[in-house]
Design a protein around this motif. Structure first.
Motif, PDB file in Angstrom:
ATOM      1  N   LYS A   1       0.859  -1.181   0.000  1.00 57.21           N
ATOM      2  CA  LYS A   1       0.000   0.000   0.000  1.00 57.21           C
ATOM      3  C   LYS A   1       0.893   1.228   0.000  1.00 57.21           C
ATOM      4  CE  LYS A   1      -4.320   1.519   1.460  1.00 57.21           C
ATOM      5  NZ  LYS A   1      -5.278   1.435   0.403  1.00 57.21           N
ATOM      6  N   THR A   2       0.774   2.082  -1.002  1.00 55.99           N
ATOM      7  CA  THR A   2       1.622   3.266  -1.100  1.00 55.99           C
ATOM      8  C   THR A   2       0.803   4.542  -1.153  1.00 55.99           C
ATOM      9  OG1 THR A   2       1.693   3.057  -3.495  1.00 55.99           O
ATOM     10  CG2 THR A   2       3.496   2.020  -2.271  1.00 55.99           C
ATOM     11  N   ASP A   3      -0.470   4.491  -0.736  1.00 60.12           N
ATOM     12  CA  ASP A   3      -1.352   5.652  -0.835  1.00 60.12           C
ATOM     13  C   ASP A   3      -0.816   6.882  -0.108  1.00 60.12           C
ATOM     14  OD1 ASP A   3      -3.068   4.134  -2.317  1.00 60.12           O
ATOM     15  OD2 ASP A   3      -4.423   3.706  -0.653  1.00 60.12           O
ATOM     16  N   ASN A   4      -0.187   6.710   1.041  1.00 59.73           N
ATOM     17  CA  ASN A   4       0.286   7.842   1.831  1.00 59.73           C
ATOM     18  C   ASN A   4       1.749   8.155   1.588  1.00 59.73           C
ATOM     19  OD1 ASN A   4      -2.242   8.160   3.006  1.00 59.73           O
ATOM     20  ND2 ASN A   4      -1.787   6.609   4.543  1.00 59.73           N
ATOM     21  N   MET A   5       2.377   7.458   0.667  1.00 61.99           N
ATOM     22  CA  MET A   5       3.785   7.675   0.389  1.00 61.99           C
ATOM     23  C   MET A   5       3.954   8.647  -0.769  1.00 61.99           C
ATOM     24  SD  MET A   5       5.402   3.938   0.771  1.00 61.99           S
ATOM     25  CE  MET A   5       5.180   2.988   2.240  1.00 61.99           C
ATOM     26  N   ILE A   6       5.094   9.291  -0.796  1.00 59.23           N
ATOM     27  CA  ILE A   6       5.447  10.182  -1.895  1.00 59.23           C
ATOM     28  C   ILE A   6       5.810   9.311  -3.100  1.00 59.23           C
ATOM     29  CG2 ILE A   6       7.071  11.953  -2.678  1.00 59.23           C
ATOM     30  CD1 ILE A   6       5.236  12.898  -0.427  1.00 59.23           C
ATOM     31  N   THR A   7       5.228   9.622  -4.249  1.00 55.70           N
ATOM     32  CA  THR A   7       5.515   8.831  -5.440  1.00 55.70           C
ATOM     33  C   THR A   7       6.781   9.329  -6.117  1.00 55.70           C
ATOM     34  OG1 THR A   7       4.120  10.240  -6.815  1.00 55.70           O
ATOM     35  CG2 THR A   7       3.087   8.300  -5.849  1.00 55.70           C
ATOM     36  N   ARG A   8       7.499   8.405  -6.723  1.00 56.76           N
ATOM     37  CA  ARG A   8       8.736   8.742  -7.427  1.00 56.76           C
ATOM     38  C   ARG A   8       8.459   9.214  -8.848  1.00 56.76           C
ATOM     39  NH1 ARG A   8      13.325   6.979  -4.870  1.00 56.76           N
ATOM     40  NH2 ARG A   8      12.965   5.653  -3.076  1.00 56.76           N
ATOM     41  N   VAL A   9       7.316   8.811  -9.389  1.00 61.36           N
ATOM     42  CA  VAL A   9       6.985   9.182 -10.769  1.00 61.36           C
ATOM     43  C   VAL A   9       5.503   9.552 -10.839  1.00 61.36           C
ATOM     44  CG1 VAL A   9       6.642   6.784 -11.485  1.00 61.36           C
ATOM     45  CG2 VAL A   9       7.197   8.488 -13.197  1.00 61.36           C
ATOM     46  N   LYS A  10       5.225  10.654 -11.533  1.00 65.73           N
ATOM     47  CA  LYS A  10       3.860  11.162 -11.722  1.00 65.73           C
ATOM     48  C   LYS A  10       3.625  11.368 -13.211  1.00 65.73           C
ATOM     49  CE  LYS A  10       3.657  15.002  -9.534  1.00 65.73           C
ATOM     50  NZ  LYS A  10       3.419  16.204  -8.744  1.00 65.73           N
ATOM     51  N   ILE A  11       2.387  11.746 -13.546  1.00 64.59           N
ATOM     52  CA  ILE A  11       2.055  11.942 -14.960  1.00 64.59           C
ATOM     53  C   ILE A  11       1.056  13.083 -15.090  1.00 64.59           C
ATOM     54  CG2 ILE A  11       0.258  10.174 -14.866  1.00 64.59           C
ATOM     55  CD1 ILE A  11       1.119   9.476 -17.801  1.00 64.59           C
ATOM     56  N   THR A  12       1.157  13.839 -16.174  1.00 63.85           N
ATOM     57  CA  THR A  12       0.226  14.935 -16.418  1.00 63.85           C
ATOM     58  C   THR A  12      -1.041  14.408 -17.099  1.00 63.85           C
ATOM     59  OG1 THR A  12       1.084  15.445 -18.621  1.00 63.85           O
ATOM     60  CG2 THR A  12       2.161  16.554 -16.739  1.00 63.85           C
ATOM     61  N   ASP A  13      -2.084  15.223 -17.057  1.00 67.76           N
ATOM     62  CA  ASP A  13      -3.330  14.842 -17.733  1.00 67.76           C
ATOM     63  C   ASP A  13      -3.138  14.719 -19.239  1.00 67.76           C
ATOM     64  OD1 ASP A  13      -4.727  14.669 -15.342  1.00 67.76           O
ATOM     65  OD2 ASP A  13      -5.502  16.712 -15.466  1.00 67.76           O
ATOM     66  N   LYS A  14      -2.310  15.583 -19.832  1.00 69.78           N
ATOM     67  CA  LYS A  14      -2.041  15.495 -21.277  1.00 69.78           C
ATOM     68  C   LYS A  14      -1.390  14.158 -21.626  1.00 69.78           C
ATOM     69  CE  LYS A  14       0.334  18.856 -22.911  1.00 69.78           C
ATOM     70  NZ  LYS A  14       1.148  20.040 -23.239  1.00 69.78           N
ATOM     71  N   ALA A  15      -0.466  13.723 -20.809  1.00 66.34           N
ATOM     72  CA  ALA A  15       0.201  12.440 -21.061  1.00 66.34           C
ATOM     73  C   ALA A  15      -0.767  11.280 -20.848  1.00 66.34           C
ATOM     74  CB  ALA A  15       1.431  12.304 -20.173  1.00 66.34           C
ATOM     75  N   LYS A  16      -1.662  11.401 -19.862  1.00 68.78           N
ATOM     76  CA  LYS A  16      -2.680  10.361 -19.648  1.00 68.78           C
ATOM     77  C   LYS A  16      -3.558  10.196 -20.884  1.00 68.78           C
ATOM     78  CE  LYS A  16      -3.241  10.855 -14.645  1.00 68.78           C
ATOM     79  NZ  LYS A  16      -4.177  11.296 -13.580  1.00 68.78           N
TER      80      LYS A  16
END
Length: 140
Positions: free
Chosen positions: A10-25
């Motif tokens: 479970k990583t819900d409360n952890m800081i993510t190492r990689v994110k994505i923009t809505d345009k990329a989604k």
């Protein structure tokens, strides 16, 4: 495939190492409709500099020399262990821009390319980072 390492976490409360923009989604949605499940690998500088490259899931062989940083919009995101040593203090955000890259990434024929933006984690964020996984990640 290394399955024994992939107990669910479970990583819900952890800081993510990689994110994505809505345009990329939005681009991933188009690509996955055509190609099925997808994966990303942060290029180490070969064909198109150090761009994030998108492939059909399983097309690029992942092994113990790769780490899985997380999942963006249903796609596992990998990079080599050596490259991770340089990026481990940064949060990556995957975005998309107009223009044709020179890689084998799936979005190239669409006239766009994925790019990686980065920022350095704060000291507090470094303490709250989610895990990385060596080798192929089955699911998050």
């Amino acid at each position: 495939m290394i399955k024994s390492q992939w107990a669910s976490s479970k990583t819900d409360n952890m800081i993510t190492r990689v994110k994505i923009t809505d345009k990329a989604k939005a681009i991933i949605d188009i690509l996955s409709a055509k190609h099925g499940e997808l994966m990303f690998h942060q290029s180490g500088g070969c064909c198109d500099g150090s761009s994030p490259m998108c492939f059909p899931q399983g097309e690029l062989m992942i092994n113990e020399n790769d780490v899985c940083l997380g999942n963006i919009h249903g796609c596992n995101f990998y990079m080599s262990t050596d490259q991770f040593e340089y990026w481990k203090h940064t949060q990556l955000t995957i975005d998309v821009v107009q223009g044709r890259g020179a890689s084998f990434s799936l979005e190239i024929p669409m006239g766009v390319r994925f790019i990686t933006k980065s920022r350095i984690f704060t000291e507090q964020e470094l303490k709250e980072l989610g895990p990385i996984y060596k080798g192929e990640r089955i699911s998050f």
